[in-house]
Design a protein around this motif. Structure first.
Motif, mmCIF file in Angstrom:
data_model
loop_
_atom_site.group_PDB
_atom_site.id
_atom_site.type_symbol
_atom_site.label_atom_id
_atom_site.label_comp_id
_atom_site.label_asym_id
_atom_site.label_seq_id
_atom_site.Cartn_x
_atom_site.Cartn_y
_atom_site.Cartn_z
ATOM 1 N N GLU A 151 0.740 -1.151 0.120
ATOM 2 C CA GLU A 151 0.012 -0.037 0.189
ATOM 3 C C GLU A 151 1.051 1.425 0.005
ATOM 4 O OE1 GLU A 151 -3.409 0.535 0.323
ATOM 5 O OE2 GLU A 151 -3.285 -1.638 -0.643
ATOM 6 N N ARG A 152 2.130 1.156 0.061
ATOM 7 C CA ARG A 152 3.030 2.364 0.356
ATOM 8 C C ARG A 152 2.775 3.515 -0.633
ATOM 9 N NH1 ARG A 152 9.298 0.999 1.215
ATOM 10 N NH2 ARG A 152 10.310 3.203 1.278
ATOM 11 N N ALA A 153 2.703 3.096 -1.966
ATOM 12 C CA ALA A 153 2.831 4.096 -3.024
ATOM 13 C C ALA A 153 1.397 4.611 -2.749
ATOM 14 C CB ALA A 153 3.436 3.477 -4.077
ATOM 15 N N ALA A 154 0.381 3.855 -2.724
ATOM 16 C CA ALA A 154 -0.970 4.466 -2.768
ATOM 17 C C ALA A 154 -1.320 5.365 -1.903
ATOM 18 C CB ALA A 154 -1.913 3.185 -2.846
ATOM 19 N N ILE A 155 -0.647 5.140 -0.518
ATOM 20 C CA ILE A 155 -0.730 5.940 0.703
ATOM 21 C C ILE A 155 0.052 7.314 0.505
ATOM 22 C CG2 ILE A 155 -0.543 6.274 3.054
ATOM 23 C CD1 ILE A 155 -0.906 3.261 3.252
ATOM 24 N N ASP A 156 1.269 7.193 -0.091
ATOM 25 C CA ASP A 156 1.945 8.144 -0.617
ATOM 26 C C ASP A 156 1.498 9.126 -1.317
ATOM 27 O OD1 ASP A 156 4.213 7.560 1.238
ATOM 28 O OD2 ASP A 156 5.288 6.825 -0.478
ATOM 29 N N ALA A 157 0.671 8.512 -2.446
ATOM 30 C CA ALA A 157 -0.074 9.493 -3.367
ATOM 31 C C ALA A 157 -1.330 10.174 -2.973
ATOM 32 C CB ALA A 157 -0.471 8.622 -4.471
ATOM 33 N N ILE A 158 -1.942 10.090 -1.585
ATOM 34 C CA ILE A 158 -3.107 10.751 -1.361
ATOM 35 C C ILE A 158 -2.862 11.632 -0.028
ATOM 36 C CG2 ILE A 158 -4.401 9.111 -2.086
ATOM 37 C CD1 ILE A 158 -4.923 8.093 0.888
ATOM 38 N N ASN A 159 -1.422 12.004 -0.035
ATOM 39 C CA ASN A 159 -1.006 13.043 0.950
ATOM 40 C C ASN A 159 -1.639 14.255 0.577
ATOM 41 O OD1 ASN A 159 2.193 11.602 2.283
ATOM 42 N ND2 ASN A 159 -0.006 11.173 2.171
ATOM 43 N N VAL A 160 -2.465 15.193 1.265
ATOM 44 C CA VAL A 160 -2.760 16.534 1.081
ATOM 45 C C VAL A 160 -2.446 17.400 1.944
ATOM 46 C CG1 VAL A 160 -4.287 15.677 -0.985
ATOM 47 C CG2 VAL A 160 -5.329 16.141 1.214
ATOM 48 N N TYR A 161 -2.165 17.065 3.054
ATOM 49 C CA TYR A 161 -2.228 18.080 4.358
ATOM 50 C C TYR A 161 -1.293 17.673 5.355
ATOM 51 C CZ TYR A 161 -4.529 20.822 8.100
ATOM 52 O OH TYR A 161 -4.717 21.697 8.964
ATOM 53 N N PRO A 162 -0.599 18.557 6.021
ATOM 54 C CA PRO A 162 -0.435 19.987 5.709
ATOM 55 C C PRO A 162 0.644 20.363 4.533
ATOM 56 C CG PRO A 162 0.455 19.776 7.896
ATOM 57 C CD PRO A 162 0.081 18.272 7.451
ATOM 58 N N VAL A 163 1.757 19.425 4.429
ATOM 59 C CA VAL A 163 2.883 19.513 3.703
ATOM 60 C C VAL A 163 2.891 18.663 2.535
ATOM 61 C CG1 VAL A 163 5.081 19.474 3.690
ATOM 62 C CG2 VAL A 163 3.927 20.409 5.671
ATOM 63 N N ALA A 164 3.225 19.122 1.454
ATOM 64 C CA ALA A 164 3.262 18.420 -0.002
ATOM 65 C C ALA A 164 4.518 17.613 0.014
ATOM 66 C CB ALA A 164 2.943 19.459 -0.989
ATOM 67 N N ASP A 165 4.912 16.572 0.871
ATOM 68 C CA ASP A 165 5.913 15.848 0.799
ATOM 69 C C ASP A 165 5.598 14.410 0.618
ATOM 70 O OD1 ASP A 165 4.990 15.154 3.226
ATOM 71 O OD2 ASP A 165 6.545 15.403 4.416
ATOM 72 N N GLY A 166 4.550 13.742 0.468
ATOM 73 C CA GLY A 166 4.156 12.605 -0.178
ATOM 74 C C GLY A 166 4.775 11.323 0.373
ATOM 75 N N ASP A 167 4.932 11.321 1.642
ATOM 76 C CA ASP A 167 5.659 10.381 2.244
ATOM 77 C C ASP A 167 4.933 9.579 3.231
ATOM 78 O OD1 ASP A 167 5.806 12.273 4.041
ATOM 79 O OD2 ASP A 167 8.066 12.238 4.180
ATOM 80 N N THR A 168 3.708 9.700 3.389
ATOM 81 C CA THR A 168 3.152 8.920 4.653
ATOM 82 C C THR A 168 3.163 7.614 5.007
ATOM 83 O OG1 THR A 168 1.461 10.789 5.237
ATOM 84 C CG2 THR A 168 0.876 8.626 5.941
ATOM 85 N N GLY A 169 2.947 7.045 3.469
ATOM 86 C CA GLY A 169 3.108 5.449 3.409
ATOM 87 C C GLY A 169 4.311 5.122 3.442
ATOM 88 N N THR A 170 5.335 5.548 3.146
ATOM 89 C CA THR A 170 6.813 5.491 3.315
ATOM 90 C C THR A 170 7.168 5.641 4.819
ATOM 91 O OG1 THR A 170 7.600 6.258 1.102
ATOM 92 C CG2 THR A 170 9.402 5.988 2.766
ATOM 93 N N ASN A 171 6.792 6.611 5.397
ATOM 94 C CA ASN A 171 6.996 6.786 6.973
ATOM 95 C C ASN A 171 6.505 5.718 7.707
ATOM 96 O OD1 ASN A 171 8.518 9.115 6.324
ATOM 97 N ND2 ASN A 171 6.517 10.477 6.740
ATOM 98 N N LEU A 172 5.176 5.135 7.376
ATOM 99 C CA LEU A 172 4.538 4.147 8.191
ATOM 100 C C LEU A 172 5.381 2.745 7.822
ATOM 101 C CD1 LEU A 172 0.920 5.057 7.634
ATOM 102 C CD2 LEU A 172 2.080 5.142 9.577
ATOM 103 N N TYR A 173 5.699 2.688 6.734
ATOM 104 C CA TYR A 173 6.539 1.413 6.428
ATOM 105 C C TYR A 173 7.941 1.448 7.149
ATOM 106 C CZ TYR A 173 8.875 -2.176 3.741
ATOM 107 O OH TYR A 173 9.755 -3.309 3.349
#
Length: 545
Positions: free
Chosen positions: A27-49
């Motif tokens: 799911e990592r890439a899909a989660i990274d792809a939906i980050n919208v708030y508050p900083v546009a760094d697109g790494d939530t999935g990566t951070n969780l992983y």
């Protein structure tokens, strides 16, 4: 899998970590792809992983420690290790909050298992995560965690662990689908909360770990209705994801007391936003977005001892084109800050390994990317990091970086390899030369026995000084100088031209002088080089080439 669904054991915890890591990998890439708030760094999935990877590594270390004994680790051992691993490896807002969620669960599950304990664990996890965030906003992972805990609380009386976990998962799914209606930034992009989606993934893995079956209704997120730019959603503050927030993300581990941390919270809250401070018992993970990164680190220094400091410049990532990558770089894992400085002077990118804190493959992969080169030679300098380094190399290769892992098993082998590194020759020739230099270097270290135990050199007592040669105990002594001399004599009996000594920060300099004289007296043709390793686990490292 546990013996019964109602009593998850250490194996179930281990399975949860493994299943969660596997699921987040998908799911990592899909989660990274939906980050919208508050900083546009697109790494939530990566951070969780990466956070779960650190938790899983800590659990594996507990199992490895019990392999030679007669007893298996307890559930309490496993959940505490999981929480500690997540704490020290937490990345970004999402990982930091996840670490607090796991810490809340561990505090309850370490005292007992069963459906009622799981209800309480999920409730405490949600409460502790919300308390850790300076300014919670609804529609984030905090809301999803709250609803999951509430759903678990409504499970039928007498429900077992699997039933409670399944109820929590369903509650989290429902809450996640509702997040766009709670947070305008999500509604505008047509996405659900990224951190909340990650939590649903983790709870799905929990259901499978305690029941043996994956959830009957796996979550399928709707596709975004508008392009999204990325950004962690877990610790909202400021405007609704408009990209005008602070310039830096600062995160570090901190050794400090409770009162000092309370003062730190107030100071960091005044400096910036997205503040999350998690942990306890003297060890904390601090995360904040600020314009003055130096001030955030200085605040940590005043509170205690910050380390593993990571600073990300959001503005640079968004607006500044990176320079062309170098042709080749070397990434070195080192056991102390003294060797880190030495390797940096030689042009290498370093990763500091701390005793008892296993590195995750994501940390090594980050270092490979940070080296910013088309070709990278990775020196793990630890036999236990062999698989971790291989996984990091695969991650980097997927991004187009050519990576070679030289299986160095000790820092002195890494020093030898780095000494013959020549970036102007072909990559293959350079790797062969470095591998040859590392392989020609025998290594040893001194350690102090913590308890009585059997070794390859006989029985040692607590407090004995152990001399390990090529990973095996070869000498048992009463003091460091005498043991070091015996180790050197054994190693040089097989020949050698150069001895490398690496002293820990608290090892007296006179030891190096005495050992250098010992080598001169007994081995006339052998040279000796000494380095200060700084904060490292072993009082002395030895290499013979």
């Amino acid at each position: 899998m546990p013996q019964t669904a109602d009593e998850p054991d250490a194996v179930a915890v281990r399975n949860w970590c493994s299943l969660a890591l596997e699921a987040l990998g998908r799911e990592r890439a899909a989660i990274d792809a939906i980050n919208v708030y508050p900083v546009a760094d697109g790494d939530t999935g990566t951070n969780l992983y990466l956070t779960v990877e650190s938790a899983a590594a800590a659990v594996e270390a507990v199992f490895a420690a019990h392999e030679t004994g007669t007893s298996a680790p307890s559930a309490a051992d496993a959940v505490r290790a999981m929480a500690h691993g997540a704490l020290i490896g937490a990345r970004g807002n999402s990982g930091t909050i996840l670490a607090q969620l796991l810490r809340g669960m561990a505090g309850v599950l370490a005292e007992g298992t069963g459906g009622d304990r799981m209800r309480l664990a999920l409730g405490r996890a949600a409460a502790w995560a919300r308390e850790a965030v300076a300014h919670p906003v609804e529609g984030t992972v905090l809301t999803v965690a709250d609803r999951a805990a509430a759903a678990a609380g409504r499970a039928a009386p007498g429900a077992d662990t699997a039933e409670v976990a399944r109820a929590a998962y369903e509650g989290a799914r429902t809450a996640l689908d509702a997040t766009p209606g709670q947070l305008p930034a999500l509604a505008r992009a047509g996405v659900v909360d990224a951190g909340g989606r990650g939590l649903v993934t983790l709870l799905g893995a929990l259901v499978e770990a305690v029941s043996g079956r994956a959830p009957e209704r796996p979550y399928r997120a709707p596709a975004p209705s508008a392009p999204v730019g990325g950004g962690d959603t877990e610790c909202p503050a400021g405007d609704e994801g408009d990209g005008g927030g602070p310039a830096f993300e600062v995160i570090y581990l901190l050794e400090a007391g409770d009162e000092a941390v309370e003062r730190l919270r107030a100071r960091l809250d005044a400096l910036g936003d997205s503040l999350v401070v998690v942990g306890g018992d003297g060890l904390w993970n601090v995360h904040v977005h600020v314009d003055d990164a130096g001030a955030a680190v200085e605040a940590g220094v005043e509170a205690g001892r910050p380390y593993r400091i990571r600073i990300t410049h959001f503005a640079a990532d968004r607006a500044r084109a990176r320079p062309e990558p170098a042709r080749r770089a070397v990434v070195v894992v080192v056991p102390g800050d003294g060797l880190a400085a030495l390797c940096r002077e030689a042009g290498a990118t370093t990763v500091l390994a701390r005793p008892g804190e296993p590195l995750a493959s994501g940390e090594l992969a980050d270092a490979v990317r940070r080296a910013h080169a088309r070709e990278v030679v990775l020196l793990p300098n630890d036999a236990d990091l062999r698989h971790t380094a291989a996984a990091a190399a695969e991650q980097a290769r997927a991004q187009g970086i050519r990576v070679a892992v030289i299986p160095t098993r000790a820092a002195v082998q890494g020093i030898a390899a780095l000494a013959v590194h020549e970036p102007d020759r072909s990559f293959d020739e350079d790797v062969v030369a470095m591998t040859s230099a590392a392989g020609a270097t025998r290594y040893a270290e001194l350690a102090v026995a913590e308890r009585q135990s059997w070794t390859t050199a006989g029985i040692c007592q607590a407090g004995d000084v152990l001399g390990l040669i090529d990973g095996d105990v070869a000498v048992i002594g009463q003091d460091v100088p005498g043991t070091a001399r015996k180790v050197l004599d054994r190693m040089l009996a097989a020949g050698g031209e150069l001895v490398t000594l690496v002293l820990a920060e608290d090892t007296p300099p006179a030891l190096a002088e005495a050992l250098e004289q010992h080598v001169r007296d007994g081995h006339l043709a052998v040279d000796t080089t000494t380095y200060r390793g700084g904060h490292q686990g072993a009082p002395l490292l030895i290499g013979v080439e």
